[in-house]
Design an enzyme around this catalytic site. Structure first.
Site, PDB file in Angstrom:
ATOM      1  N   ASN A   1       0.827  -1.193   0.000  1.00 23.67           N
ATOM      2  CA  ASN A   1       0.000   0.000   0.000  1.00 23.67           C
ATOM      3  C   ASN A   1       0.871   1.256   0.000  1.00 23.67           C
ATOM      4  O   ASN A   1       1.008   1.920  -1.021  1.00 23.67           O
ATOM      5  CB  ASN A   1      -0.936  -0.029   1.213  1.00 23.67           C
ATOM      6  N   ASP A   2       1.485   1.551   1.139  1.00 20.54           N
ATOM      7  CA  ASP A   2       2.241   2.791   1.238  1.00 20.54           C
ATOM      8  C   ASP A   2       3.415   2.853   0.254  1.00 20.54           C
ATOM      9  O   ASP A   2       3.757   3.922  -0.237  1.00 20.54           O
ATOM     10  CB  ASP A   2       2.769   2.969   2.672  1.00 20.54           C
ATOM     11  N   VAL A   3       4.025   1.687  -0.051  1.00 21.02           N
ATOM     12  CA  VAL A   3       5.209   1.711  -0.915  1.00 21.02           C
ATOM     13  C   VAL A   3       4.866   1.958  -2.379  1.00 21.02           C
ATOM     14  O   VAL A   3       5.753   2.112  -3.204  1.00 21.02           O
ATOM     15  CB  VAL A   3       6.050   0.407  -0.785  1.00 21.02           C
TER      16      VAL A   3
END
Lengths: 96, 455
Positions: free
Chosen positions: B382-384
């Protein structure tokens, strides 16, 4: 040994470590961590002598240290080997 | 054996450690490197056993108990549980240094200042490595909540503990006969380890793991200073340096400073900051539709994250990769440095599933080519892959280097639900024109795709 000699060795070893580890590719970072963890079990060598002391307290603490350091050494090397055995190149791919 | 010979063996052991680490520089030679390093350890231990006046009963007892535990755990552990196992072993390393330091202190009738200071360091660092690693183990294995635990005045409390430890050190060094200061310091360093890992959330675990790894090495080096053993100093500093480098790499990959990771409890402070910039709607997709797109694709990039580990999806991913390749597509994997819970976590999982390591590309290798890929499949990351890190200045992760998955022609996001990622940050990627959501368990979704390809 002279304190200054020990510090000298320490500083050189840090620099050597930085040079060595900088070359490790990110794909191997987990095995690097568990393998270096096994190396930090080197305290085992120090613990062995202490476990032989006549002083009961010293030898008991030393023996406990032997136990924990052995977990680190045996477990660390074995699990690293298990991981590294799985890293394979593409079959029939061109060699690098 | 006399001491000179033992010292000579130690030199050989140190060389073997160094050569072993050098061989770890390439996946092809890494296994050999690990074996060389273990030979170094073996000869160092065997040589030490020839020291005069050892108590072999106690030593053999320690060997047997420690060896059996280590061997059993190393053989049984699942690859998906690797982060917590490394954390646990790391903690034991710290504890061993604590006991060596303590034992050496009891063994020294008339300690000098330098000796006392180094003993104290090995106890302090060893102790906080132990409890810090245990807490990391608990968080990683989800025995306790992985969410960051932050409270008002956390920094002040932690700094106070650290100052208290230093005060204990000074009082103890001034009067080594009074051991109460030492016991208090041991207790405080154990407490410090807990307090220091508490505010750190699951997504920041790679940093903490690296840092604790470094600490365990430094604790061993400190114990080496205390007992005047050069091999401990050399091996300990090699490990310490390794951990410091990994910590640095992990921090850079998140565009955050070490103190920010350690003290800020990511995502809890700044979740609601900034307006929603991206407008759009989430476009779900069925596995059937996904299959048609993949069948027509000639290049596919797979971007795994921690969710792949949770779903244990690495084997079906490999199966899908083979089917796509049979279908004529090029398949590669893009690995973000902090994907997963420890450095290199995804690489180990994919290696377990027999994915060749030359298909795993780093962020810098994949990003320039991203637009040439027909499909990017995001599995539990997600964040990456969050484009807000590039585009939205108010985003808490603005500036973090990410894999530019949104630049691929089509993006598939395999996700359990629309809940936001670990850090609680909105991900505009999910709303982009070219993004399709494939909801459900990642392993099941991919299994469905695999069976569609087979039929």
């Amino acid at each position: 040994m002279d304190i200054i000699n020990l510090v000298f060795i320490f500083v050189l070893a840090i620099f050597l470590g930085v040079e060595l580890i900088n070359k490790v590719p990110s794909t191997l970072h987990t095995p690097l961590m568990s393998g270096s963890n096994a190396i930090s079990g080197i305290t085992l060598v120090g613990a062995l002598a202490l476990a032989g002391s006549d002083n009961a307290m010293v030898s008991m603490l030393g023996a406990v240290a032997v136990g924990f350091a052995t977990i680190n050494v045996i477990g660390g090397y074995m699990v690293t080997d298990r991981m590294l055995a799985m890293f394979k190149k593409k079959e029939g791919g061109d060699g690098k | 054996m006399n001491e000179e010979i033992i010292d000579l063996v130690y030199i050989v052991a140190a060389v073997l450690f160094i050569v072993g680490l050098k061989f770890l520089g390439s996946p092809a030679s890494a296994r050999k490197g690990n074996i060389i390093s273990s030979v170094g350890m073996a000869i160092a231990v065997i040589a030490t056993l020839f020291t005069k006046g050892l108590n072999y009963e106690l030593i053999i007892g320690g060997f047997v108990i420690g060896g059996v535990i280590g061997a059993v755990v190393a053989r049984k552990v699942e690859m998906t549980s690797m982060p917590e196992m490394v954390a646990l072993f790391n903690g034991f390393g710290g504890l061993a240094s604590l006991f060596v330091g303590w034992s050496a202190l009891k063994n020294e009738p008339s300690p000098e200042l330098f000796f006392l200071a180094t003993v104290f360091l090995s106890i302090l660092i060893g102790g906080l490595t132990f409890t810090g690693s245990l807490l990391a183990y608990g968080k990683l294995s989800e025995r306790i909540s992985g969410r960051p635990f932050v409270y008002m005045g956390q920094r002040i409390v932690n700094s106070s503990i650290l100052i208290a430890v230093v005060v204990c050190a000074v009082l103890f060094i001034q009067n080594p006969a009074d051991q109460n200061w030492l016991y208090l310091a041991v207790g405080l360093s154990l407490l410090l380890g807990v307090m220091f890992v508490l505010p750190i959330g699951g997504a920041d675990m790679p940093v903490v793991m690296s840092l604790l790894n470094s600490f365990s090495g430094i604790a061993a080096a400190a114990a080496g200073f205390a007992i005047g053993n050069i091999l401990l100093i050399v091996a300990g500093s090699l490990v310490g340096a390794s951990g410091i480098i990994l910590t640095n790499i992990m921090c850079k990959a998140m565009n955050r400073s070490l103190s920010n990771v350690l003290f800020s409890g990511f995502g809890t402070v700044s979740t609601s900051s900034g307006p929603v910039v991206e407008q759009g709607e989430v476009k779900p997709m069925s596995a059937d539709d996904a299959y048609y797109v993949l069948e027509a694709a000639s290049s596919v990039v797979v971007i795994p994250g921690y969710g792949m580990a949770v779903a244990q999806a690495q084997h079906v991913v490999k199966e899908l990769q083979e089917l796509l390749e049979k279908n004529g597509a090029e398949v590669v994997y893009a690995i973000h440095p902090v994907a997963g819970r420890m450095p290199g976590h995804m690489n180990v999982l994919l290696a377990e599933a027999d994915v060749p390591y030359d298909l795993l590309l780093e962020m810098d290798q994949i990003n320039p080519r991203m637009e040439n890929f027909d499909v990017a499949i995001i599995i539990g990351a997600n964040d990456v892959v969050n484009p807000a890190a590039r585009e939205v200045e108010s985003s808490p992760i603005y500036g973090m280097p990410v894999i530019n998955a949104d630049q691929a022609q089509t993006v598939f996001v395999l996700k359990r639900s629309m809940a936001s990622g670990f850090a609680g940050i909105d991900n505009p990627l999910f709303l982009k024109e070219n993004t399709r959501m494939l909801f459900g368990d990642a392993k099941e979704s991919i299994s469905t795709l695999v069976s569609e390809f087979k039929s």
